[in-house]
Design a protein around this motif. Structure first.
Motif, PDB file in Angstrom:
ATOM      1  N   UNK A 239       0.840  -1.194   0.000  1.00  0.00           N
ATOM      2  CA  UNK A 239       0.000   0.000   0.000  1.00  0.00           C
ATOM      3  C   UNK A 239       0.877   1.247   0.000  1.00  0.00           C
ATOM      4  N   UNK A 240       0.401   2.300  -0.668  1.00  0.00           N
ATOM      5  CA  UNK A 240       1.080   3.591  -0.638  1.00  0.00           C
ATOM      6  C   UNK A 240       0.846   4.266   0.705  1.00  0.00           C
ATOM      7  N   UNK A 241       1.896   4.795   1.303  1.00  0.00           N
ATOM      8  CA  UNK A 241       1.774   5.669   2.470  1.00  0.00           C
ATOM      9  C   UNK A 241       1.833   7.112   1.962  1.00  0.00           C
ATOM     10  N   UNK A 242       1.360   8.038   2.769  1.00  0.00           N
ATOM     11  CA  UNK A 242       1.410   9.448   2.372  1.00  0.00           C
ATOM     12  C   UNK A 242       2.799  10.042   2.584  1.00  0.00           C
ATOM     13  N   UNK A 243       3.594   9.433   3.493  1.00  0.00           N
ATOM     14  CA  UNK A 243       4.898   9.998   3.833  1.00  0.00           C
ATOM     15  C   UNK A 243       5.725   8.981   4.614  1.00  0.00           C
ATOM     16  N   UNK A 244       6.981   9.309   4.826  1.00  0.00           N
ATOM     17  CA  UNK A 244       7.812   8.484   5.702  1.00  0.00           C
ATOM     18  C   UNK A 244       7.270   8.535   7.127  1.00  0.00           C
ATOM     19  N   UNK A 245       6.751   9.691   7.517  1.00  0.00           N
ATOM     20  CA  UNK A 245       6.191   9.828   8.859  1.00  0.00           C
ATOM     21  C   UNK A 245       5.034   8.856   9.066  1.00  0.00           C
ATOM     22  N   UNK A 246       4.191   8.682   8.044  1.00  0.00           N
ATOM     23  CA  UNK A 246       3.085   7.734   8.173  1.00  0.00           C
ATOM     24  C   UNK A 246       3.621   6.307   8.328  1.00  0.00           C
ATOM     25  N   UNK A 247       4.688   5.964   7.626  1.00  0.00           N
ATOM     26  CA  UNK A 247       5.303   4.640   7.779  1.00  0.00           C
ATOM     27  C   UNK A 247       5.810   4.478   9.208  1.00  0.00           C
ATOM     28  N   UNK A 248       6.496   5.503   9.723  1.00  0.00           N
ATOM     29  CA  UNK A 248       7.025   5.437  11.092  1.00  0.00           C
ATOM     30  C   UNK A 248       5.900   5.343  12.120  1.00  0.00           C
ATOM     31  N   UNK A 249       4.853   6.149  11.938  1.00  0.00           N
ATOM     32  CA  UNK A 249       3.713   6.114  12.866  1.00  0.00           C
ATOM     33  C   UNK A 249       3.040   4.738  12.850  1.00  0.00           C
ATOM     34  N   UNK A 250       2.849   4.182  11.656  1.00  0.00           N
ATOM     35  CA  UNK A 250       2.214   2.875  11.540  1.00  0.00           C
ATOM     36  C   UNK A 250       3.102   1.799  12.174  1.00  0.00           C
ATOM     37  N   UNK A 251       4.401   1.910  11.989  1.00  0.00           N
ATOM     38  CA  UNK A 251       5.322   0.938  12.597  1.00  0.00           C
ATOM     39  C   UNK A 251       5.153   0.935  14.111  1.00  0.00           C
ATOM     40  N   UNK A 252       5.107   2.113  14.725  1.00  0.00           N
ATOM     41  CA  UNK A 252       4.926   2.196  16.180  1.00  0.00           C
ATOM     42  C   UNK A 252       3.581   1.619  16.609  1.00  0.00           C
ATOM     43  N   UNK A 253       2.517   1.923  15.864  1.00  0.00           N
ATOM     44  CA  UNK A 253       1.189   1.383  16.195  1.00  0.00           C
ATOM     45  C   UNK A 253       1.187  -0.136  16.133  1.00  0.00           C
ATOM     46  N   UNK A 254       1.790  -0.673  15.088  1.00  0.00           N
ATOM     47  CA  UNK A 254       1.847  -2.128  14.928  1.00  0.00           C
ATOM     48  C   UNK A 254       2.637  -2.767  16.067  1.00  0.00           C
ATOM     49  N   UNK A 255       3.752  -2.178  16.411  1.00  0.00           N
ATOM     50  CA  UNK A 255       4.569  -2.719  17.503  1.00  0.00           C
ATOM     51  C   UNK A 255       3.807  -2.686  18.824  1.00  0.00           C
ATOM     52  N   UNK A 256       3.069  -1.595  19.084  1.00  0.00           N
ATOM     53  CA  UNK A 256       2.274  -1.502  20.313  1.00  0.00           C
ATOM     54  C   UNK A 256       1.204  -2.585  20.368  1.00  0.00           C
ATOM     55  N   UNK A 257       0.693  -2.989  19.198  1.00  0.00           N
ATOM     56  CA  UNK A 257      -0.323  -4.043  19.141  1.00  0.00           C
ATOM     57  C   UNK A 257       0.300  -5.438  19.163  1.00  0.00           C
ATOM     58  N   UNK A 258       1.617  -5.513  19.193  1.00  0.00           N
ATOM     59  CA  UNK A 258       2.288  -6.804  19.223  1.00  0.00           C
ATOM     60  C   UNK A 258       2.466  -7.449  17.865  1.00  0.00           C
ATOM     61  N   UNK A 259       2.294  -6.668  16.791  1.00  0.00           N
ATOM     62  CA  UNK A 259       2.474  -7.194  15.437  1.00  0.00           C
ATOM     63  C   UNK A 259       3.970  -7.244  15.137  1.00  0.00           C
ATOM     64  N   UNK A 260       4.427  -8.386  14.656  1.00  0.00           N
ATOM     65  CA  UNK A 260       5.840  -8.564  14.345  1.00  0.00           C
ATOM     66  C   UNK A 260       6.200  -7.792  13.079  1.00  0.00           C
ATOM     67  N   UNK A 261       7.222  -6.938  13.191  1.00  0.00           N
ATOM     68  CA  UNK A 261       7.754  -6.219  12.027  1.00  0.00           C
ATOM     69  C   UNK A 261       8.761  -7.154  11.359  1.00  0.00           C
ATOM     70  N   UNK A 262       8.589  -7.380  10.077  1.00  0.00           N
ATOM     71  CA  UNK A 262       9.483  -8.256   9.328  1.00  0.00           C
ATOM     72  C   UNK A 262      10.758  -7.513   8.926  1.00  0.00           C
ATOM     73  N   UNK A 263      11.827  -8.252   8.752  1.00  0.00           N
ATOM     74  CA  UNK A 263      13.108  -7.715   8.283  1.00  0.00           C
ATOM     75  C   UNK A 263      13.587  -6.556   9.167  1.00  0.00           C
ATOM     76  N   UNK A 264      13.382  -6.687  10.472  1.00  0.00           N
ATOM     77  CA  UNK A 264      13.681  -5.606  11.409  1.00  0.00           C
ATOM     78  C   UNK A 264      15.144  -5.182  11.342  1.00  0.00           C
ATOM     79  N   UNK A 265      16.029  -6.105  11.001  1.00  0.00           N
ATOM     80  CA  UNK A 265      17.449  -5.777  10.914  1.00  0.00           C
ATOM     81  C   UNK A 265      17.752  -4.801   9.774  1.00  0.00           C
TER      82      UNK A 265
END
Length: 131
Positions: free
Chosen positions: A77-103
């Motif tokens: 999906x297209x994000x509106x900005x890098x900030x939206x990607x960063x915000x979504x990453x934090x939301x997902x992590x708070x919900x316990x969703x595993x971020x892939x390729x974290x390294x």
């Protein structure tokens, strides 16, 4: 009508309630709105495109989904900005969703590809990409 654009995508899921909880928040954050809802499914729409999630029948759940088999690998999906990607990453992590390729996050797709990769409840890979 926008010739050639995807009209809709329909995905069968193992647990509709979990998928609705997961996808609803994510899609609404991207601007999708609830479109259809019935006992065994729900969809969200943006513009002329919608995504449908349907409860798979028990008789078809003996072989679980895996993105490396023949078929769908991931949805991006297209994000509106890098900030939206960063915000979504934090939301997902708070919900316990595993971020892939974290390294390699947020450049797992290459040095000019700013994105977050994660999995839905059925382990379908999802990608949110900044412009």
């Amino acid at each position: 009508m926008s010739k050639g654009l995807i009209h809709h995508i329909e995905i069968y899921v193992s647990d509709l309630k979990s998928s609705i909880n997961f996808w609803g928040e994510f899609l609404e954050e991207l601007g999708y709105e609830t479109f259809q809802s019935w006992e065994s499914g729900q969809s969200w729409k943006i513009g002329e495109t919608y995504i449908v999630f349907v409860q798979a029948e028990e008789r078809f759940m003996d072989i679980p989904y895996h993105r490396c088999r023949v078929g769908l690998n991931h949805l991006a999906f297209h994000a509106s900005s890098r900030q939206q990607v960063d915000d979504m990453t934090r939301k997902l992590e708070r919900k316990g969703v595993k971020i892939l390729y974290i390294d390699k996050h947020p450049f797992a797709g290459g040095e000019k590809h700013y994105a977050v990769y994660f999995e839905d409840p059925d382990r379908i890979k999802v990608e949110l990409v900044a412009p």
